[in-house]
Design a protein around this motif. Structure first.
Motif, PDB file in Angstrom:
ATOM      1  N   TYR A 117      31.213   3.664  72.887  1.00 42.66           N
ATOM      2  CA  TYR A 117      30.750   3.061  71.631  1.00 42.66           C
ATOM      3  C   TYR A 117      31.765   2.086  71.046  1.00 42.66           C
ATOM      4  O   TYR A 117      31.409   1.122  70.393  1.00 42.66           O
ATOM      5  N   LYS A 118      33.029   2.370  71.308  1.00 43.12           N
ATOM      6  CA  LYS A 118      34.075   1.489  70.797  1.00 43.12           C
ATOM      7  C   LYS A 118      33.957   0.112  71.456  1.00 43.12           C
ATOM      8  O   LYS A 118      33.989  -0.920  70.781  1.00 43.12           O
ATOM      9  N   LEU A 119      33.770   0.129  72.750  1.00 42.65           N
ATOM     10  CA  LEU A 119      33.622  -1.139  73.473  1.00 42.65           C
ATOM     11  C   LEU A 119      32.334  -1.845  73.016  1.00 42.65           C
ATOM     12  O   LEU A 119      32.327  -3.060  72.784  1.00 42.65           O
ATOM     13  N   ALA A 120      31.257  -1.072  72.855  1.00 44.14           N
ATOM     14  CA  ALA A 120      29.981  -1.672  72.414  1.00 44.14           C
ATOM     15  C   ALA A 120      30.161  -2.339  71.052  1.00 44.14           C
ATOM     16  O   ALA A 120      29.692  -3.457  70.827  1.00 44.14           O
ATOM     17  N   ASP A 121      30.863  -1.666  70.125  1.00 44.27           N
ATOM     18  CA  ASP A 121      31.130  -2.264  68.806  1.00 44.27           C
ATOM     19  C   ASP A 121      31.901  -3.572  68.955  1.00 44.27           C
ATOM     20  O   ASP A 121      31.548  -4.583  68.346  1.00 44.27           O
ATOM     21  N   SER A 122      32.941  -3.548  69.779  1.00 45.79           N
ATOM     22  CA  SER A 122      33.762  -4.762  69.834  1.00 45.79           C
ATOM     23  C   SER A 122      33.001  -5.903  70.515  1.00 45.79           C
ATOM     24  O   SER A 122      33.129  -7.064  70.121  1.00 45.79           O
ATOM     25  N   LEU A 123      32.173  -5.582  71.498  1.00 52.58           N
ATOM     26  CA  LEU A 123      31.388  -6.648  72.150  1.00 52.58           C
ATOM     27  C   LEU A 123      30.308  -7.204  71.222  1.00 52.58           C
ATOM     28  O   LEU A 123      29.947  -8.381  71.303  1.00 52.58           O
ATOM     29  N   GLN A 124      29.803  -6.343  70.335  1.00 55.73           N
ATOM     30  CA  GLN A 124      28.738  -6.811  69.416  1.00 55.73           C
ATOM     31  C   GLN A 124      29.228  -7.942  68.504  1.00 55.73           C
ATOM     32  O   GLN A 124      28.430  -8.721  67.995  1.00 55.73           O
ATOM     33  N   THR A 130      27.537   0.786  66.557  1.00 54.06           N
ATOM     34  CA  THR A 130      26.619   0.364  67.620  1.00 54.06           C
ATOM     35  C   THR A 130      26.200   1.562  68.469  1.00 54.06           C
ATOM     36  O   THR A 130      27.051   2.315  68.946  1.00 54.06           O
ATOM     37  N   LEU A 131      24.896   1.722  68.613  1.00 56.33           N
ATOM     38  CA  LEU A 131      24.384   2.785  69.480  1.00 56.33           C
ATOM     39  C   LEU A 131      23.051   2.337  70.038  1.00 56.33           C
ATOM     40  O   LEU A 131      22.682   1.170  69.909  1.00 56.33           O
ATOM     41  N   TYR A 132      22.336   3.238  70.661  1.00 53.05           N
ATOM     42  CA  TYR A 132      20.975   2.937  71.126  1.00 53.05           C
ATOM     43  C   TYR A 132      20.015   3.821  70.347  1.00 53.05           C
ATOM     44  O   TYR A 132      20.384   4.899  69.859  1.00 53.05           O
ATOM     45  N   GLY A 133      18.766   3.325  70.214  1.00 59.33           N
ATOM     46  CA  GLY A 133      17.715   4.133  69.605  1.00 59.33           C
ATOM     47  C   GLY A 133      17.986   4.555  68.176  1.00 59.33           C
ATOM     48  O   GLY A 133      17.739   5.703  67.808  1.00 59.33           O
ATOM     49  N   SER A 134      18.490   3.659  67.332  1.00 56.25           N
ATOM     50  CA  SER A 134      18.699   4.038  65.932  1.00 56.25           C
ATOM     51  C   SER A 134      17.319   4.319  65.305  1.00 56.25           C
ATOM     52  O   SER A 134      16.346   3.600  65.542  1.00 56.25           O
ATOM     53  N   VAL A 156      13.828   2.499  73.547  1.00 54.30           N
ATOM     54  CA  VAL A 156      14.801   2.460  72.437  1.00 54.30           C
ATOM     55  C   VAL A 156      15.309   1.034  72.268  1.00 54.30           C
ATOM     56  O   VAL A 156      15.137   0.205  73.156  1.00 54.30           O
ATOM     57  N   THR A 157      15.946   0.776  71.130  1.00 57.48           N
ATOM     58  CA  THR A 157      16.677  -0.481  70.980  1.00 57.48           C
ATOM     59  C   THR A 157      18.086  -0.239  71.514  1.00 57.48           C
ATOM     60  O   THR A 157      18.627   0.846  71.354  1.00 57.48           O
ATOM     61  N   SER A 158      18.645  -1.259  72.125  1.00 56.93           N
ATOM     62  CA  SER A 158      20.014  -1.127  72.630  1.00 56.93           C
ATOM     63  C   SER A 158      20.587  -2.528  72.824  1.00 56.93           C
ATOM     64  O   SER A 158      20.090  -3.239  73.689  1.00 56.93           O
ATOM     65  N   PRO A 159      21.535  -2.959  72.034  1.00 57.20           N
ATOM     66  CA  PRO A 159      22.194  -2.206  70.975  1.00 57.20           C
ATOM     67  C   PRO A 159      21.345  -2.131  69.708  1.00 57.20           C
ATOM     68  O   PRO A 159      20.467  -2.953  69.495  1.00 57.20           O
ATOM     69  N   GLY A 160      21.653  -1.125  68.878  1.00 59.77           N
ATOM     70  CA  GLY A 160      21.027  -1.025  67.563  1.00 59.77           C
ATOM     71  C   GLY A 160      22.062  -0.545  66.563  1.00 59.77           C
ATOM     72  O   GLY A 160      23.135  -0.063  66.954  1.00 59.77           O
TER      73      GLY A 160
END
Ligand code: FUC
Length: 807
Positions: A105-112, A549-553, A528-532
């Motif tokens: 999730y940390k990487l997903a946040d930074s890429l977002q 950032t996660l999936y399926g919020s 799901v949504t991804s990213p959401g």
């Protein structure tokens, strides 16, 4: 002028069970429809506000100097947005999805942060007009008021035994503000007009006219970015231009003009006409090079208005305003509250005292504010409606799409102001155009998308200045999905099938297309949504990472669910797009279902994770309960229970707009007493505190009944007013529920003119919490089922047919 004792006698004689709803309200109109003070305003949040849906005025009503903040709904910083600002952003999606697949999730946040664009522009203050009077001595018997039924503000006081009166209104019919000044003794009215502005401008006098020509910045940095170099940028060749004209018409006395002021000496009566125009010519036209001829418009408005006498202008204004305002009457029964200045009244009410007419006043004020701020095609009411004195206003006074802009319009249909919904519906048509490019360049998808913020330029991209914005707010991309529900709601209330076919459906379809392409499968094959993200909230993963950032919020999926259901219903009504409908139905069935968490709450995240702030003001995952329709105590009792638990975990302490939302949520949970408790809290007195306000103190209401986020934000006014309707009438295309969430303290009362889906107008008189008389008017004809408790009644009415009966 209000005569307090006469008013008390009249109200005391009103029997709550009277069926003659109109006459009841005429009798109690003083304190249920009037704001008043016994001294001038010192702060913006004490001013009395007027608006014709475009021009706005905040009147201080000072004695030696009367300051009036002026606004125009079309005066914003900036110029048309370049929607291709980050054309290859979508190329980052595979890496973000991969990170999420690996639970990184940390990487997903930074890429977002690579999926961000520019910030929105800001709504601008036009300037302040000063009326300077030559009063030598202290005033007596000071009174200023705003009568909602007339959209008229009045100031009166005496100096040296002479009574001075000022009356102000802003005419939609004649597109001009009109101020009449009078003195009770001949040749004692002496004043001059001055003007200044935070924008760039020049002043000149021309006979009886003071002329202002100016321009807005081409760029303003949002206030929340704090101190930074050059946050407000002007260029004489860029930005929206404006002209403001003040003309004095007088029957006696002598007019003296200098370069910068106009003065009237030794008069008895005078009228000031104010005309405003800007060069704004649509979201996609450069206001400097392709703008409207603001000078010609301002002068034509001025010459037309000033050729008419005050009474003619006022009669036309009254007729126009009352066409909307008088549609709804609300009476909550006998009140014992004394008639006090509005701020005193709020303070008294905060102690727990009864003041039913204040509760009616707040509701009607919401309706008044929407009529006053939402009549400009494609330019909806912003975070402050149209009233803003700041050059870097809170949150840019923009369109914040993760709740605020939509909440502004929750009362439009049910409080019988459908026409005022139009600026928002037109705006959606604009944002769908830039949103098509946003969908493609940021998300690699078809259809159209909009994100956290927008502005008069219909910007739709995610904000954040290309990587500077917090992921938990900047990267949310369900703005278009949420906005599109307004198109469907307008149809369900108006039954306008041309609108559904030609305007709503293509946009609903585009919003649904984006969602369809945006959804991906999770490891179990659910969509799901991804990213959401979940608006402005953060989760804590089991290993302690606090992320966004996660999936399926849940809120993403709630909004998509509602959007698909509405698009399916619209395509069925229009008998069109069967194949697309099947696609949506299949996707709906595969959406990751709602989850109830270990605390019995409706889970906000895909996993049952803790929140960084469990009491957070946002509650977007409850969207299906309100403003959506797919969770309800009747249809989905377990999910409704889970939303109740979530609301209890959050507690009731929250900001203005959030409280407005929660009252609606409790009303949909059919808990009138809890809704009422929060309505009372929404009306909690908050002292004026300008932009320094901190929302840790909680929301409430300023002296002039403006919603305190704090700072001032108008969405709480509109959300609170909408919630009053939701307590009295709830509806679907199949049924109308009478008094579904009536609080015990509103045991007796009557209401007239509320709208229900299916285009019905509803009047109810009730006694001991039970309807006694009901009147239903069908505008376009149709069937419905009226319900209260276990009792129900089927109705089929012809167009324009009214039925009235004992319940
Ligand atoms: C969102 C909210 C804030 C405020 C702002 C305009 O960011 O979280 O509370 O309403 O919009």
């Amino acid at each position: 002028m209000i005569k307090p004792f006469a008013y008390l006698l009249k109200t005391a004689s009103v029997l709550p069970v009277l069926f003659s709803l109109v006459s009841v309200n005429l009798l109690s109109s003083q304190s249920a429809h009037t704001l008043w003070f016994d001294r001038p305003a010192e702060h913006f949040e004490e001013t009395l506000v007027l608006g014709n849906g475009k021009a706005g005025a905040s009147i201080f009503g000072g004695v030696a100097t009367d300051s009036i903040y002026l606004n125009d709904a079309t005066l914003w910083s900036g110029e048309p947005v370049d929607p291709y600002m980050n054309p290859e952003a979508y190329k980052n999606l595979p890496a973000i999805r991969e990170a999420l697949k690996n639970e990184n999730y940390k990487l997903a946040d930074s890429l977002q942060s690579k999926l961000q664009g520019s910030f929105s522009q800001s709504y601008m203050p036009l300037g302040t007009v000063y009326l300077n009077f030559e009063h030598k001595n202290q005033p007596q018997s000071y009174h200023r008021q705003l009568e909602l039924e007339k959209a008229l503000s009045t100031v009166t006081y005496k100096v040296d035994g002479i009574t001075f009166t000022r009356e102000y209104f802003i005419s939609h019919t004649d597109q001009a503000m009109v101020i009449r000044l009078k003195s009770s003794k001949k040749a004692t009215l002496n004043f001059n007009i001055g003007f200044n502005s935070l924008l760039k401008y020049e002043l000149a006098t021309n006979g009886p006219t003071l002329e202002v020509n100016g321009y807005a910045p081409y760029h303003v940095e949002p206030s929340y970015r704090g101190k930074m170099p050059n946050p407000v940028q002007f260029d004489p060749n860029r930005g929206t231009r404006f002209t403001t004209l003040f003309k004095i018409k007088h029957t006696d006395g002598k007019l003296v003009g200098t370069d910068h002021t106009l003065a009237l000496k030794d008069a008895t009566e005078a009228i000031i006409y104010v005309s405003i125009a800007t060069s704004f010519n649509g979201f996609d036209k450069n206001p400097a090079t392709e703008g409207l001829d603001h000078k010609a418009m301002a002068s034509s408005q001025l010459s037309k208005a000033s050729s008419k006498p005050f009474d003619t202008l006022f009669e036309a204004h009254l007729k126009d305003h009352q066409k909307y305002f008088n549609r709804v009457h609300l009476n909550l029964g006998k009140t014992t509250a004394e008639d006090l200045p509005t701020d005193e009244r709020l303070k008294r009410y905060a102690k727990g005292e009864e003041d039913k007419n204040l509760e009616v006043l707040y509701f009607q004020y919401g309706r008044y504010l929407l009529i006053s701020s939402s009549r400009t095609p494609n330019v909806p009411a912003n975070l402050q409606g149209i009233w803003n004195p700041y050059i870097r206003p809170p949150w840019s006074s923009n369109y914040t799409l993760n709740i605020n802009a939509e909440e502004n319009y929750w009362l439009a249909e049910n409080a019988n102001l459908s026409e005022m919904h139009q600026p928002m519906l037109g705006f959606i048509e604009n944002i769908a155009q830039t949103g098509k490019i946003t969908a493609k360049t940021f998300y690699g998808a078809g259809g159209w998308a909009a994100c956290h913020n927008s502005d008069i330029w219909a910007m739709s991209n995610p904000v954040g200045d290309f990587g500077q914005g917090g992921i938990n707010w900047a990267n949310w991309n369900m703005g278009g999905t949420w906005l599109s529900s307004h198109l469907w709601e307008h149809y369900t209330f108006s039954q306008d099938s041309d609108f559904l076919k030609n305007r709503a459906y293509p946009l609903l379809k585009g919003a649904a297309e984006f969602c369809l392409e945006w959804l991906v499968e999770d490891k179990d094959g659910n969509l799901v949504t991804s990213p959401g993200t979940s608006p402005e909230n953060k989760f804590i993963t089991p290993d302690g990472y606090q992320g966004a950032t996660l999936y399926g919020s849940t809120s993403d999926l709630a909004m998509i669910r509602e959007c698909f259901q509405q698009t399916i219903a619209a395509s069925e009504i229009l008998k069109t797009d069967a194949a697309f409908r099947t696609q949506l139905e299949k996707a709906l069935a595969k959406l990751y279902p709602y989850q109830v968490g270990k605390k019995g709450n409706l889970q906000e995240w895909y996993h049952d994770w803790e929140d960084v702030d469990p009491k957070h003001r946002h509650q977007s995952h409850l969207y299906g309960l309100y403003p959506g329709h797919h969770i309800s105590p009747e249809k989905t009792p377990e999910l409704a229970d889970a939303t109740r638990t979530t609301l209890n975990i959050k507690g009731d302490e929250t900001t203005g707009w959030s409280k407005g939302w929660r009252i609606n949520l409790w009303a949909r949970l059919l808990d009138g007493n809890r809704a009422y408790k929060q309505y009372r809290e929404l009306l909690r007195y908050v002292a004026p505190d300008g932009v320094r306000a901190s929302y840790e103190k909680g929301g409430g209401t300023y002296p002039n009944l403006f919603d305190a986020h704090p700072p001032f934000q108008i969405d709480g006014n509109f959300g609170g007013a909408a919630a009053v309707v939701e307590m009295l009438v709830q509806s679907s295309l199949q049924e109308i529920r009478l008094l579904p969430a009536l609080p015990d303290v509103w045991a007796n009362g009557s209401v007239e003119g509320l709208k229900a889906r299916g285009n019905f107008e509803v009047a109810i008189t009730w006694n001991n919490k039970v309807p006694t008389k009901v009147k239903i008017h069908s505008v376009t004809g149709g069937s419905t089922v009226l319900k209260h408790g276990t009792k129900q009644k089927e109705l089929t009415l012809k167009p324009n047919e009214t039925v009235e009966f004992n319940w």
